[in-house]
Design an enzyme around this catalytic site. Structure first.
Site, PDB file in Angstrom:
ATOM      1  N   LYS A   1       0.803  -1.300   0.409  1.00 23.01           N
ATOM      2  CA  LYS A   1      -0.257  -0.071  -0.441  1.00 23.01           C
ATOM      3  C   LYS A   1       1.115   1.284  -0.053  1.00 23.01           C
ATOM      4  CE  LYS A   1      -2.837   3.564   1.673  1.00 23.01           C
ATOM      5  NZ  LYS A   1      -2.293   4.322   1.996  1.00 23.01           N
TER       6      LYS A   1
ATOM      7  N   GLU B   1       9.419   1.142  10.645  1.00 22.68           N
ATOM      8  CA  GLU B   1      10.515   1.816  10.276  1.00 22.68           C
ATOM      9  C   GLU B   1       9.792   3.007  10.699  1.00 22.68           C
ATOM     10  OE1 GLU B   1      13.585   1.564  10.070  1.00 22.68           O
ATOM     11  OE2 GLU B   1      14.104  -0.326   9.900  1.00 22.68           O
TER      12      GLU B   1
ATOM     13  N   CYS C   1      13.901  10.356   6.887  1.00 27.18           N
ATOM     14  CA  CYS C   1      13.530  10.262   8.296  1.00 27.18           C
ATOM     15  C   CYS C   1      14.670  10.428   9.276  1.00 27.18           C
ATOM     16  CB  CYS C   1      13.769   8.594   8.301  1.00 27.18           C
ATOM     17  SG  CYS C   1      14.504   7.277   7.776  1.00 27.18           S
TER      18      CYS C   1
ATOM     19  N   GLU D   1       9.888  16.108  15.353  1.00 29.40           N
ATOM     20  CA  GLU D   1      10.243  15.431  13.786  1.00 29.40           C
ATOM     21  C   GLU D   1       9.282  16.835  13.560  1.00 29.40           C
ATOM     22  OE1 GLU D   1       8.541  12.477  11.826  1.00 29.40           O
ATOM     23  OE2 GLU D   1      11.157  12.358  11.537  1.00 29.40           O
TER      24      GLU D   1
HETATM   25  P1  NAP Z   1       2.117   8.425   7.896  1.00 25.22           P
HETATM   26  O1  NAP Z   1       1.422   9.868   7.444  1.00 25.22           O
HETATM   27  O2  NAP Z   1       2.534   7.684   8.927  1.00 25.22           O
HETATM   28  O3  NAP Z   1       1.991   7.493   6.589  1.00 25.22           O
HETATM   29  C1  NAP Z   1       3.123   6.641   6.555  1.00 25.22           C
HETATM   30  C2  NAP Z   1       1.634   5.483   5.206  1.00 25.22           C
HETATM   31  O4  NAP Z   1       0.713   4.938   6.217  1.00 25.22           O
HETATM   32  C3  NAP Z   1       1.032   5.702   4.167  1.00 25.22           C
HETATM   33  O5  NAP Z   1       0.765   5.215   3.269  1.00 25.22           O
HETATM   34  C4  NAP Z   1       0.199   6.240   4.425  1.00 25.22           C
HETATM   35  O6  NAP Z   1      -1.559   6.387   3.975  1.00 25.22           O
HETATM   36  C5  NAP Z   1      -0.323   4.885   5.170  1.00 25.22           C
HETATM   37  N1  NAP Z   1      -1.290   4.967   6.703  1.00 25.22           N
HETATM   38  C6  NAP Z   1      -1.976   5.720   7.167  1.00 25.22           C
HETATM   39  N2  NAP Z   1      -3.515   5.764   8.021  1.00 25.22           N
HETATM   40  C7  NAP Z   1      -3.341   4.424   8.217  1.00 25.22           C
HETATM   41  C8  NAP Z   1      -3.701   2.778   9.089  1.00 25.22           C
HETATM   42  N3  NAP Z   1      -4.940   3.563   9.611  1.00 25.22           N
HETATM   43  N4  NAP Z   1      -3.608   1.734   8.391  1.00 25.22           N
HETATM   44  C9  NAP Z   1      -2.897   1.627   7.674  1.00 25.22           C
HETATM   45  N5  NAP Z   1      -1.764   2.779   6.947  1.00 25.22           N
HETATM   46  C10 NAP Z   1      -1.773   3.871   6.841  1.00 25.22           C
HETATM   47  O7  NAP Z   1       3.763   9.187   7.021  1.00 25.22           O
HETATM   48  P2  NAP Z   1       4.265   9.519   5.700  1.00 25.22           P
HETATM   49  O8  NAP Z   1       3.360  11.452   6.319  1.00 25.22           O
HETATM   50  O9  NAP Z   1       2.993   9.114   4.746  1.00 25.22           O
HETATM   51  O10 NAP Z   1       5.678   9.671   6.109  1.00 25.22           O
HETATM   52  C11 NAP Z   1       6.537  10.555   6.704  1.00 25.22           C
HETATM   53  C12 NAP Z   1       7.271   9.889   8.198  1.00 25.22           C
HETATM   54  O11 NAP Z   1       8.101   8.837   7.483  1.00 25.22           O
HETATM   55  C13 NAP Z   1       8.453  10.478   8.971  1.00 25.22           C
HETATM   56  O12 NAP Z   1       7.862  10.118  10.086  1.00 25.22           O
HETATM   57  C14 NAP Z   1       9.334   9.968   8.844  1.00 25.22           C
HETATM   58  O13 NAP Z   1      10.149   9.907   9.062  1.00 25.22           O
HETATM   59  C15 NAP Z   1       8.992   8.648   8.514  1.00 25.22           C
HETATM   60  N6  NAP Z   1       9.961   7.422   7.344  1.00 25.22           N
HETATM   61  C16 NAP Z   1      10.873   6.369   8.124  1.00 25.22           C
HETATM   62  C17 NAP Z   1      11.459   5.673   7.532  1.00 25.22           C
HETATM   63  C18 NAP Z   1      12.666   4.483   8.184  1.00 25.22           C
HETATM   64  O14 NAP Z   1      13.064   4.193   7.659  1.00 25.22           O
HETATM   65  N7  NAP Z   1      12.585   4.983   9.810  1.00 25.22           N
HETATM   66  C19 NAP Z   1      11.616   6.064   6.349  1.00 25.22           C
HETATM   67  C20 NAP Z   1      10.926   6.906   5.564  1.00 25.22           C
HETATM   68  C21 NAP Z   1      10.410   7.725   6.498  1.00 25.22           C
HETATM   69  P3  NAP Z   1      -1.851   7.772   3.091  1.00 25.22           P
HETATM   70  O15 NAP Z   1      -0.497   8.485   2.730  1.00 25.22           O
HETATM   71  O16 NAP Z   1      -2.466   7.347   2.160  1.00 25.22           O
HETATM   72  O17 NAP Z   1      -2.725   8.467   4.166  1.00 25.22           O
END
Ligand code: NAP
Ligand code: MG
Length: 501
Positions: free
Chosen positions: A184, A259, A293, A394
């Site tokens: 997804k 992650e 991240c 963050e």
């Molecule tokens: P996010 O809002 O948490 O979303 C991540 C994924 O989860 C998206 O595909 C999102 O879909 C999905 N999602 C949201 N609600 C959900 C639910 N209830 N059930 C299942 N899936 C759901 O994060 P983001 O804003 O896309 O990404 C930025 C974040 O990612 C930052 O905090 C960053 O630090 C972190 N990150 C971490 C790493 C690592 O390796 N540690 C690497 C890259 C990024 P939608 O987009 O459709 O809502």
């Protein structure tokens, strides 16, 4: 503002991929994906819901339990993954351009990521037939050995910042271990995944082994993580969504790997090579527009060199070229999506309200080369205390907080005084200090005299609130396997059946 229907009709329509077919969503609905450089929509993505998620999970479950996939041996799985890696290499440029169109990161960065992505498939291709159990010496009359078996259907939930790279980190070990997968992608960046999945088919994976469900988190992601046939959720994203997924997974005792985000300290000692440290600070926060991240968003600088270092950093960062991410000499591109753009600007206001001093940037970028895109000026705050929100939360944008420290102990104390623990940087020419700091910092990755370095060979993941489990390296494959112990009795007769043997 909604796009007029007529214009919408001209957009490419990208369907989901379920059971080896590109299909419309069950509802027939679509949503728009935007180009962050123009702030305008450019394609339509199928809007999935629980029905689509259910179809995809059932297809993945069928592919796991019957048909050609479970009949392949580990070397054959490896061969398919190797071919997939080769196909990614052949298509790297095209896939990289598609990612830039959808997430606005630099072509130079995304092209490099896509050129590197095949290595992840090749590495885990090689690992597929090296998953070895053990023969265990036993104090009982039995021959015992272990098998490492796949889990079943894995859901891979991907964020928007590096869609295909982070997909590779999950897909490659999951498939090498013999699982099937439903991906997804983020609602903001689904296009490249739907193009990539064509390569899965071309590589020769049986249908249903990899599926892609597109749509919004609560509509298309939530039913995936709730689905009883999903045995593992591999998630990269924010700590908030990660915590939610963890608690949802608890209901069915699903495996998770998480992650999550970070607030990583990048620590500059007075004995550092200053030219390198300035580059390291810039790479830590302004590369990828800070949307990484591992961003080194807290720059800890030893007091004796603080003012001089900040001056050099500001001089260097001031020269960053902003503009069209498709142009190879652009250095800072737009923020990927509108809510994130507003969030970054909001945090700049928070920092100012907390009394931080703006020494660079501090708002929207209004340069002509930025047009109507979602651009934020590279921003540096000094006078930050580690207990301020700007130092604890963050931002995920090009916003740096500079915090002074006196000695090693204080650097460690400030560095670790945060809920996250994803990464840390240390800049020093003193070898003893390098080893000591690496041990004392609570982070899944510590870089000394470099920043943002990654390899498919080296485990990656978070301490504390930055996550659970590890991706990459040999450890990663264990996240997609479960251990079975087999006992073959060598006794001639069964002893007393009422007493545990
Ligand atoms: P996010 O809002 O948490 O979303 C991540 C994924 O989860 C998206 O595909 C999102 O879909 C999905 N999602 C949201 N609600 C959900 C639910 N209830 N059930 C299942 N899936 C759901 O994060 P983001 O804003 O896309 O990404 C930025 C974040 O990612 C930052 O905090 C960053 O630090 C972190 N990150 C971490 C790493 C690592 O390796 N540690 C690497 C890259 C990024 P939608 O987009 O459709 O809502
Ligand atoms: Mg987009």
């Amino acid at each position: 503002m909604a796009t007029p229907m007529k214009a919408r009709d001209t957009f490419p329509k990208l369907k989901m991929y379920i059971d080896g077919e590109f299909v419309d969503s069950a509802s027939g609905d679509w949503f728009e994906s935007f180009d962050p450089y123009t702030a305008k929509p450019w394609c339509l993505i199928a809007r999935g819901n629980a029905e689509d998620a259910d179809r995809a999970v059932k297809a993945a479950d069928r592919a796991f339990t019957s048909g050609p996939w479970p009949a392949l041996n580990a070397s054959q799985r490896g061969a398919l993954l190797r071919r997939l890696g080769d196909l990614v290499a052949e298509n790297a440029e095209r896939l990289g351009e598609l990612e830039v169109k959808d997430n606005g990161k630099l072509l130079s960065e995304m092209a490099a990521q896509l050129r590197y992505a095949p290595s992840f498939y090749h590495y885990f291709a090689g690992l597929a037939d090296k998953i070895e159990g053990a023969v265990i010496p036993n104090d009982k009359a039995a021959f015992t050995y272990t098998l490492h078996e796949p889990l079943g259907v894995c859901a891979a939930i991907i964020p928007w910042n590096s869609p295909l790279l982070l997909t590779a980190w999950k897909l490659a070990p999951a498939l090498a271990a013999g699982n099937t997968v439903v991906v997804k992608p983020s609602e903001y960046t689904s296009a490249s995944t739907l193009e990539f999945v064509k390569l899965i088919e071309q590589a020769g994976f049986p249908k249903g082994v990899v599926n892609v469900v597109t749509g919004f988190g609560p509509e298309a992601g939530q039913p995936l993580i709730e689905h009883p046939l999903v045995r593992k959720v591999a998630f990269t994203g924010s700590d908030r969504t990660g915590a939610h997924i963890y608690s949802e997974a608890a209901r069915d005792i699903k495996r998770v790997s998480l992650e999550l985000g970070g607030k990583s300290p990048n620590i500059v000692f007075a004995d550092a090579n200053m030219d390198n440290a300035v580059k390291g600070a810039v790479s830590g926060i302004f590369a990828a527009t800070g949307q990484t991240c591992v961003a080194g968003s807290r720059l800890l600088v030893q007091r004796s060199v603080h003012d001089e270092f900040v001056e050099r950093l500001v001089d260097f960062a001031r020269t960053a070229r902003m503009g069209n991410p498709m142009e190879l000499d652009t250095q800072v591109g737009p923020v990927t999506n509108l809510p994130q753009y507003k969030k970054v600007l909001g945090y700049i206001d928070v920092a100012k309200g907390e009394g931080a001093q703006t020494v660079l940037g501090g708002g929207k970028a209004q340069r002509p080369e930025c047009g109507d895109g979602w651009f934020v000026e590279p921003t540096i705050f000094t006078g930050v205390r580690n207990d301020m929100r700007i130092a604890q939360e963050e931002v995920f944008g090009p916003v740096l907080s500079v915090i002074p420290f006196t000695d090693d102990d204080e650097a460690v104390a400030i560095g670790n005084d945060v809920v996250f623990g994803l990464a840390a940087g240390v800049w020093t020419e003193n070898i003893r200090r390098a080893f000591t700091m690496a041990r004392r910092l609570q982070a899944g990755t510590v870089w000394v005299n470099t920043y943002r370095a990654l390899s498919y060979t080296t485990p990656f993941g978070g301490y504390k609130r930055s996550g659970l489990g590890r991706e990459l390296g040999q450890e990663a494959i264990r996240e997609y396997l479960q251990t079975k112990s087999v006992w073959i009795s060598t006794a001639e007769e069964v002893a007393n059946p009422f007493v545990v043997g």
